[in-house]
Design a protein around this motif. Structure first.
Motif, PDB file in Angstrom:
ATOM      1  N   HIS A 322       0.846  -1.183   0.000  1.00 23.57           N
ATOM      2  CA  HIS A 322       0.000   0.000   0.000  1.00 23.57           C
ATOM      3  C   HIS A 322       0.884   1.237   0.000  1.00 23.57           C
ATOM      4  N   ASP A 323       0.278   2.361  -0.359  1.00 23.17           N
ATOM      5  CA  ASP A 323       0.985   3.641  -0.423  1.00 23.17           C
ATOM      6  C   ASP A 323       2.231   3.551  -1.307  1.00 23.17           C
ATOM      7  N   GLY A 324       2.124   2.802  -2.392  1.00 24.28           N
ATOM      8  CA  GLY A 324       3.239   2.693  -3.323  1.00 24.28           C
ATOM      9  C   GLY A 324       4.376   1.814  -2.835  1.00 24.28           C
ATOM     10  N   ARG A 325       4.152   1.059  -1.788  1.00 23.68           N
ATOM     11  CA  ARG A 325       5.216   0.259  -1.196  1.00 23.68           C
ATOM     12  C   ARG A 325       4.838  -1.218  -1.193  1.00 23.68           C
ATOM     13  N   THR A 326       5.718  -2.074  -1.673  1.00 25.94           N
ATOM     14  CA  THR A 326       5.457  -3.509  -1.718  1.00 25.94           C
ATOM     15  C   THR A 326       5.857  -4.149  -0.395  1.00 25.94           C
ATOM     16  N   THR A 353      -1.992  -7.381   5.460  1.00 19.34           N
ATOM     17  CA  THR A 353      -1.845  -7.073   4.039  1.00 19.34           C
ATOM     18  C   THR A 353      -2.319  -8.248   3.192  1.00 19.34           C
ATOM     19  N   THR A 363      -5.245  -4.146  -2.984  1.00 19.64           N
ATOM     20  CA  THR A 363      -3.963  -4.224  -2.286  1.00 19.64           C
ATOM     21  C   THR A 363      -2.887  -4.867  -3.145  1.00 19.64           C
ATOM     22  N   THR A 365      -0.352  -5.302  -6.014  1.00 17.75           N
ATOM     23  CA  THR A 365       0.385  -4.409  -6.919  1.00 17.75           C
ATOM     24  C   THR A 365       0.903  -5.161  -8.142  1.00 17.75           C
ATOM     25  N   ASP A 535      -1.572  -0.465  11.054  1.00 18.30           N
ATOM     26  CA  ASP A 535      -1.777  -1.793  10.490  1.00 18.30           C
ATOM     27  C   ASP A 535      -0.499  -2.598  10.642  1.00 18.30           C
ATOM     28  N   ALA A 538       2.728  -2.806   7.807  1.00 15.69           N
ATOM     29  CA  ALA A 538       3.746  -1.817   7.449  1.00 15.69           C
ATOM     30  C   ALA A 538       5.139  -2.388   7.626  1.00 15.69           C
TER      31      ALA A 538
END
Length: 643
Positions: A322-326, A353, A363, A365, A535, A538
């Motif tokens: 999420h937020d551009g992060r794998t 996740t 969720t 990507t 969450d 992260a």
């Protein structure tokens, strides 16, 4: 340590206790159990002096140091470490006195206070506070973070750490595991098992009570009944009493038949001998404990879905974040009807996740998510409670989902979740967290899903509702994926485990005991973990710049260290069990010595024998504790060499 004498208490016009008496001996670890609203939290308030009884008294020995876990914490700019240190009230008093003496230039007072601080071991207080924070899942970077920056669940952990920090003779903990993950639960069990004072705690986690409790105090029809042993022993003893009551006999037999049917189905499906035998033993144990729950107000099922697909859902070569992060890579999961999967992994590894990626493709990507034509997902997470319409009733929530359903069918359905009569028409705004969780579960069951995705479904649920949920999941014919710190629920509803760790999702062939050992070994390793807060997904990436060869070398070194430490760990576990057994024996001897009849002249020999046994047990406990300390120091030194 604590004496209740002819105690009577009422709240809201209802009697909770009537002329009850009970004695808690020093060193006992007492789990307080009973139905919601029975008066467990009110008992704590009586002990803390926040409530006054209608009759009788609560007495503590003079000078008793009392610590308790607050349920709320205000947003503050104080750092996490300072907040935890505030729990040691005497330390803070001495620090203030020293500052005052320094401002007055009083050298004599300063010398005296420095001596008191030294006796209080003030020099080690920050390190002890940080140890508590790490044990409860915080990382080094969180120590200086302001309390206000943490989410609600993590603030509850800070409250727990503050209570543990305060030196005490009597410790009161109200549902301490509610916002903990499995890793933190195991750490807390070990900490409390070594706590030298008297412990009273309220919990709905049967495994936690089995590991920690030496006695059970049961709220039963406005009375308090004391049982010796842990929660399993309590269930067995109470089952024997209830089994004699004809009124509950038929319902008890029906439940046993359901459990036996599940055991037969499970045996027929089991293919992995080690896992199968472990879980079959656990399920067979349920036959013995089930009668202890014949008076449960909850009994529900997840209705069979109208249609089903095979497979229900699959993800191939997926990546999620999420937020551009794998966060997770290489996800390969296929869910068939009847799949029962538990997700394991340390806090922050990405379990939520993965659940989110299974729920919808937002969720993911990368990779492919394929859902069956008739896939119907029932999704439970803590934010589901926040999405409830607070001004609507449980009845209205279900009626909105099925406008043509009859009023009686909705009421009957809600009755299984404990909403009877006018309770079904109350606004959710006034509900407790547990009641809201029951509404959310009722909505899920009403929708007839064929795939259940459950993220910590037992938070806020009491023991009886957890038991009902466990039995409902056993009968559920669809697929289940669950994240939970409730080991009883996992053992009795899950067939296979997936490990979520180091950015990957892999099959885990061990059982929960193997996972506990893995967690214990992991604690000694210098592993980067994410900062907690919202969450658990992260997760941070592996060390930047570490080559494959370096990583292999590090893994080999870690494996060699684990092998070297293994015999010491086994010895440590043996000593911890022995300490627990000796402490239980000491508690029993203290109960014997508390009997006034023992001091009659004709029982002189019995008294002498009891005192001798007490002396021997104390000496044995001291010897075992010294060896445990030596083994623990050796393990710490080994861990320090690695880091």
């Amino acid at each position: 340590m604590l004496t209740l004498t002819e105690l009577s208490l009422q709240r809201g016009g209802q009697w909770l206790l009537e002329r009850v008496s009970a004695t808690i001996q020093p060193g006992q670890r007492v789990a307080i159990v009973g139905a919601n609203g029975a008066g467990k939290s009110s008992l704590f308030k009586l002990i803390l002096g926040q409530l006054q009884p209608e009759a009788g008294e609560v007495s503590l020995p003079g000078g008793c140091r009392l610590a308790h876990m607050a349920q709320e914490v205000e947003a503050t700019d104080r750092s996490a470490r300072d907040f935890v240190l505030d729990g040691d009230v005497e330390l803070r008093r001495l620090e203030e006195a020293l500052a005052d003496a320094e401002s007055r230039g009083d050298d004599h007072a300063q010398a005296r206070i420095h001596g008191e601080l030294d006796l209080h071991e003030a020099w080690s207080a920050p390190r002890r506070a940080e140890t508590l924070l790490r044990g409860l899942g915080f990382v080094d970077a969180d120590v200086e973070r302001p309390v206000a920056s943490f989410s609600g669940g993590w603030r509850i952990r800070l409250n727990l750490a503050q209570a543990l920090m305060r030196p005490s003779d009597l410790l009161l903990l109200d549902e301490p595991t509610n916002h903990l993950d499995l890793d933190a639960c195991l750490w807390l069990e070990n900490w409390l098992s070594r706590y030298p004072g008297t412990l009273l705690f309220i919990s709905h986690d049967r495994d936690f009570m089995d590991r920690v409790a030496t006695h059970i105090l049961h709220f039963d029809n406005r009375a308090l009944v004391t049982y010796t042993g842990n929660y399993s022993a309590f269930e067995t003893q109470r089952s024997e009493r209830l089994a004699q009551q004809q009124a509950g006999y038929e319902r008890q037999q029906a439940r046993i038949a359901e459990i036996e049917d599940f055991i037969r189905r499970f045996k027929a499906k089991a293919t992995k001998a080690r896992q199968a035998q472990s879980r079959i033993k656990s399920l067979e144990r349920m036959e013995r404990i089930a009668p202890a729950h014949v008076d449960s107000p909850f009994q529900f099922s997840f209705p069979e879905a109208d249609k089903i697909s095979n497979p229900l859902l699959s993800i191939r070569q997926g990546e999620a974040g999420h937020d551009g992060r794998t966060i997770l890579r290489g996800i390969n999961v296929s869910l068939l009807p009847g799949s029962r999967i538990g997700l394991l992994g340390p806090n922050g590894a990405g379990k939520s996740t993965l659940i989110s990626a299974l729920y919808d493709s937002g969720t993911l990507t990368a990779g492919e998510r394929t859902s069956g034509e008739h896939l119907a997902i029932g999704y439970f997470a803590q934010h589901q409670l926040e999405s409830l319409d607070l001004d609507a009733s449980p009845f209205l929530h279900l009626q909105r989902e099925a406008p043509k359903a009859s009023e009686q069918s909705i009421r009957n359905f809600l009755g299984g979740f404990g909403f009877h009569g006018d309770d079904a028409l109350e606004r959710i705004r006034i509900f407790s967290g547990g009641e809201k969780a029951r509404v959310a579960l009722a909505l899920i069951a009403w929708a007839k899903p064929n795939l259940l995705l459950l993220d910590e479904p037992t938070n806020h649920l009491d023991l009886e509702m957890r038991q009902a949920l466990t039995e409902a999941l056993q009968r559920f014919e669809g697929a289940v994926v669950v994240v939970s710190h409730d080991r009883h629920l996992l053992r009795n509803t899950v067939d296979d485990f997936l490990m979520v760790n180091d950015g990957a999702v892999t099959s885990y062939d061990g059982d929960l005991e193997d996972y506990e050992r893995w967690l214990a070994e992991r604690r000694t390793e210098d592993v980067r973990t994410p900062s907690p807060g919202a969450d658990d997904s992260a997760a941070k990436s592996p060390e930047v710049g570490e080559s494959a060869d370096d990583r292999k070398a590090r893994k080999r070194a870690e494996a060699a260290l684990r092998q070297k430490m293994s015999p010491y760990r086994k010895r440590q576990e043996t000593l911890e069990k022995r300490m627990g057994d000796v402490q239980i024996r000491l508690n029993e001897l203290e109960e014997t010595l508390a009997d006034a009849g023992l001091y009659e002249p004709e029982r002189k020999n019995d008294l002498k024998a009891a005192l001798g046994a007490q002396s021997e047990a104390r000496a044995e406990l001291e010897t075992v504790e010294m060896e445990w300390l030596e083994v623990s120091e050796t393990l710490e030194e080994m861990a320090g060499e690695q880091s």
